[in-house]
Design an enzyme around this catalytic site. Sequence first.
Site, PDB file in Angstrom:
ATOM      1  N   TYR A  17       0.836  -1.201   0.000  1.00  0.00           N
ATOM      2  CA  TYR A  17       0.000   0.000   0.000  1.00  0.00           C
ATOM      3  C   TYR A  17       0.878   1.262   0.000  1.00  0.00           C
ATOM      4  O   TYR A  17       0.663   2.169  -0.807  1.00  0.00           O
ATOM      5  CB  TYR A  17      -0.940  -0.001   1.216  1.00  0.00           C
ATOM      6  N   GLU A  42     -11.387   6.583   4.751  1.00  0.00           N
ATOM      7  CA  GLU A  42     -10.687   7.472   5.676  1.00  0.00           C
ATOM      8  C   GLU A  42     -11.609   7.853   6.830  1.00  0.00           C
ATOM      9  O   GLU A  42     -11.165   7.971   7.973  1.00  0.00           O
ATOM     10  CB  GLU A  42     -10.165   8.727   4.967  1.00  0.00           C
ATOM     11  N   TRP A  50      -4.790   2.752  10.119  1.00  0.00           N
ATOM     12  CA  TRP A  50      -5.101   2.553   8.709  1.00  0.00           C
ATOM     13  C   TRP A  50      -4.960   1.092   8.314  1.00  0.00           C
ATOM     14  O   TRP A  50      -5.721   0.584   7.507  1.00  0.00           O
ATOM     15  CB  TRP A  50      -4.244   3.444   7.820  1.00  0.00           C
TER      16      TRP A  50
END
Length: 188
Positions: A17, A42, A50
Amino acid sequence: MMRNRCFGTGDPLYERYHDEEWGHPVEDTPDERELFERLVLEGFQAGLSWVTILRKRDAFREAFQGFAPAKVAAFDDADVERLMGNETIIRNRAKILAAIGNARALLDMHEQGIRLEALFSEFVPPPSDPADHSPTAPGFTPESTALSKRLKGLGFRFVGPTTMQATMQALGIADGHAPGCWLADSQK
């Protein structure tokens, strides 16, 4: 080859990522589902790490019908309950309702001729020094604060200044690579 990264080193999914997606603009579809997905995820990330969202991203995509805004905007109370019962995603009623409301707000924007991509482009910050991207740097900027205010005015939720800063960095609108990161060094 060992690379220094801002985050993610040691977790192959997170490394991929960081290296291949974070900080890169998205090539979007006419319905802006890619930008909508990033915005929603988000929002779900608020208060969490995350990597938690990243590990659940495929489940989110399935649960939210590929983040097609028109499909998500049509979700009703039964869909909210279905999502609340889905153990593969983050089951937070406020965030689920925000995602549905944000899809509706996006469709309203499109009816007004406003594109999310163009809106983000209005708030591009000036180039910054990677030294400003340290872990002690503020989590928001004047630009992310202004973007947050604009989106809230259009009916969006879970789009606070810190969430917008993270979104802008994820989309490559704002540079977030820390000093010593191989991508920061490669962009000099």
